[in-house]
Scaffold this active site. Structure first.
Site, PDB file in Angstrom:
ATOM      1  N   HIS A  22       0.857  -1.195   0.000  1.00 31.89           N
ATOM      2  CA  HIS A  22       0.000   0.000   0.000  1.00 31.89           C
ATOM      3  C   HIS A  22       0.888   1.238   0.000  1.00 31.89           C
ATOM      4  O   HIS A  22       1.579   1.505   0.982  1.00 31.89           O
ATOM      5  CB  HIS A  22      -0.886  -0.048   1.260  1.00 31.89           C
ATOM      6  CG  HIS A  22      -1.875   1.071   1.352  1.00 31.89           C
ATOM      7  ND1 HIS A  22      -2.789   1.149   2.378  1.00 31.89           N
ATOM      8  CD2 HIS A  22      -2.111   2.153   0.568  1.00 31.89           C
ATOM      9  CE1 HIS A  22      -3.551   2.223   2.217  1.00 31.89           C
ATOM     10  NE2 HIS A  22      -3.140   2.861   1.140  1.00 31.89           N
ATOM     11  N   GLU A  56     -12.637  -6.689  -3.010  1.00 29.22           N
ATOM     12  CA  GLU A  56     -12.020  -7.288  -1.824  1.00 29.22           C
ATOM     13  C   GLU A  56     -12.887  -6.903  -0.629  1.00 29.22           C
ATOM     14  O   GLU A  56     -13.113  -5.721  -0.373  1.00 29.22           O
ATOM     15  CB  GLU A  56     -10.583  -6.786  -1.636  1.00 29.22           C
ATOM     16  CG  GLU A  56      -9.947  -7.408  -0.395  1.00 29.22           C
ATOM     17  CD  GLU A  56      -8.434  -7.249  -0.343  1.00 29.22           C
ATOM     18  OE1 GLU A  56      -7.789  -7.170  -1.400  1.00 29.22           O
ATOM     19  OE2 GLU A  56      -7.900  -7.203   0.788  1.00 29.22           O
ATOM     20  N   HIS A  94      -7.871  -8.078   5.658  1.00 32.01           N
ATOM     21  CA  HIS A  94      -7.688  -7.092   6.724  1.00 32.01           C
ATOM     22  C   HIS A  94      -7.868  -7.735   8.094  1.00 32.01           C
ATOM     23  O   HIS A  94      -8.924  -8.257   8.414  1.00 32.01           O
ATOM     24  CB  HIS A  94      -8.615  -5.881   6.624  1.00 32.01           C
ATOM     25  CG  HIS A  94      -7.980  -4.670   7.269  1.00 32.01           C
ATOM     26  ND1 HIS A  94      -7.957  -4.477   8.627  1.00 32.01           N
ATOM     27  CD2 HIS A  94      -7.290  -3.641   6.726  1.00 32.01           C
ATOM     28  CE1 HIS A  94      -7.296  -3.367   8.900  1.00 32.01           C
ATOM     29  NE2 HIS A  94      -6.872  -2.839   7.765  1.00 32.01           N
ATOM     30  N   THR A 113      -6.400   0.997   7.304  1.00 33.40           N
ATOM     31  CA  THR A 113      -7.578   1.255   6.473  1.00 33.40           C
ATOM     32  C   THR A 113      -8.814   0.820   7.250  1.00 33.40           C
ATOM     33  O   THR A 113      -9.074  -0.366   7.401  1.00 33.40           O
ATOM     34  CB  THR A 113      -7.457   0.479   5.139  1.00 33.40           C
ATOM     35  OG1 THR A 113      -6.151   0.708   4.616  1.00 33.40           O
ATOM     36  CG2 THR A 113      -8.497   0.956   4.154  1.00 33.40           C
TER      37      THR A 113
HETATM   38  N1  PXP Z   1      -6.383  -5.771   2.119  1.00 34.67           N
HETATM   39  C1  PXP Z   1      -6.405  -4.422   2.046  1.00 34.67           C
HETATM   40  C2  PXP Z   1      -7.174  -3.787   0.950  1.00 34.67           C
HETATM   41  C3  PXP Z   1      -5.677  -3.628   2.952  1.00 34.67           C
HETATM   42  O1  PXP Z   1      -5.723  -2.288   2.861  1.00 34.67           O
HETATM   43  C4  PXP Z   1      -4.892  -4.274   3.927  1.00 34.67           C
HETATM   44  C5  PXP Z   1      -4.059  -3.448   4.868  1.00 34.67           C
HETATM   45  O2  PXP Z   1      -3.161  -2.683   4.165  1.00 34.67           O
HETATM   46  C6  PXP Z   1      -4.881  -5.670   3.959  1.00 34.67           C
HETATM   47  C7  PXP Z   1      -5.658  -6.394   3.065  1.00 34.67           C
HETATM   48  C8  PXP Z   1      -4.052  -6.425   4.944  1.00 34.67           C
HETATM   49  O3  PXP Z   1      -4.483  -6.165   6.243  1.00 34.67           O
HETATM   50  P1  PXP Z   1      -3.613  -6.671   7.457  1.00 34.67           P
HETATM   51  O4  PXP Z   1      -2.291  -5.988   7.359  1.00 34.67           O
HETATM   52  O5  PXP Z   1      -4.416  -6.267   8.657  1.00 34.67           O
HETATM   53  O6  PXP Z   1      -3.491  -8.160   7.326  1.00 34.67           O
END
Ligand code: PXP
Length: 248
Positions: A51, A159, A198, A109
């Site tokens: 990201h 997603e 996430h 996020t």
């Molecule tokens: N998917 C998206 C769209 C995200 O923004 C994030 C965090 O940057 C993740 C997945 C991964 O989340 P985590 O780091 O909590 O596993």
């Protein structure tokens, strides 16, 4: 929990942002997220997710440039819908772009993109990225109206935000899981490719991984944290094992 079986392999995208968070705490080059990406691939990651935030608090422009050059698996660039990020994505043309909401003060996020409420603002970004050949996904809450909006916008992938599910427990968690299951089924019925991510950890991944309509999970923070105790490769392999067990 769903009992329907899925034959397709569930891909694991490893998010390496928080290797860069640790690097940036000292303002030096170590630990290098690109090196972590190489280890993640060796451990079985099907893709690397990064990201590039507006405030560059973890991943840098140089990280994205290097990942674009050296990765042997698809790069999934997460970005806010801004002209600056669009220009960067069009320069590197990553395999995939996931459009996420971004608030300056947030720790992470916090919620999904309001695809339904921001159609006119998002349309241009989705169109440009699709035209450039990137697989565009929208990071949304598991909500029918947001899925409909993603369809209208012409994004081929959604997603589903699993953050709320991961933070809840007991009955509220079961209800949130039900929302994710229904959203995955609905999205797939419309022909969308459905991903989720996430906040996922060893404790929360299996009920998500078993959802047959899901094609990909993106997981970062837990894996980087767990790597402190067991190493990055071992942590990713254990996550992969749990995902495979859920799908078996
Ligand atoms: N998917 C998206 C769209 C995200 O923004 C994030 C965090 O940057 C993740 C997945 C991964 O989340 P985590 O780091 O909590 O596993």
């Amino acid at each position: 929990m769903s009992t329907r079986k899925s034959s397709q392999k569930l891909r694991l995208g490893v998010n390496i942002d928080h290797v860069a968070t640790i690097r940036n705490a000292r303002g030096i080059r170590h630990p290098d997220p690109v090196r972590a990406a190489g280890l993640a691939v060796r451990a079985g990651a099907d893709g690397i997710t990064a990201h590039l935030r507006e405030d560059r608090r973890h991943i840098s422009d140089e990280d994205i440039a290097t990942l674009s050059d050296v990765l042997t698996v698809p790069l999934n660039l997460e970005m806010a819908a801004t002209d600056e990020m669009l220009e960067i994505a069009l320069r590197h043309r990553p395999h995939a772009v996931c459009i996420v909401p971004e608030k300056r003060q947030e720790l992470t996020t916090e919620g999904g993109l309001d695809a339904a409420g921001q159609h006119n603002r998002l349309k241009h970004y989705v169109d440009e990225l699709v035209r450039a050949g990137s697989r565009v996904s929208l990071f949304i809450d598991p909500d029918k109206s947001q899925i409909d909006a993603a369809m209208t916008l012409g994004a081929p992938v959604v997603e589903l935000h699993t953050g709320a599910y991961c933070e809840l427990s007991g009955k509220p968690q079961e209800e949130e899981l039900g929302r994710i299951q229904s959203a995955a089924k609905y999205g797939a019925s419309l022909g969308l490719e459905v991903h989720a991510g996430h906040g996922l950890s060893y404790d929360t991944v299996k009920p998500i991984a078993v959802i047959p309509e899901l094609h990909e999970l993106n997981i970062g923070h837990f894996l980087i944290g767990e790597a402190i105790f067991h190493g990055l490769e071992a942590s990713i392999k254990q996550m992969r094992r749990l995902m495979d067990e859920a799908r078996a």
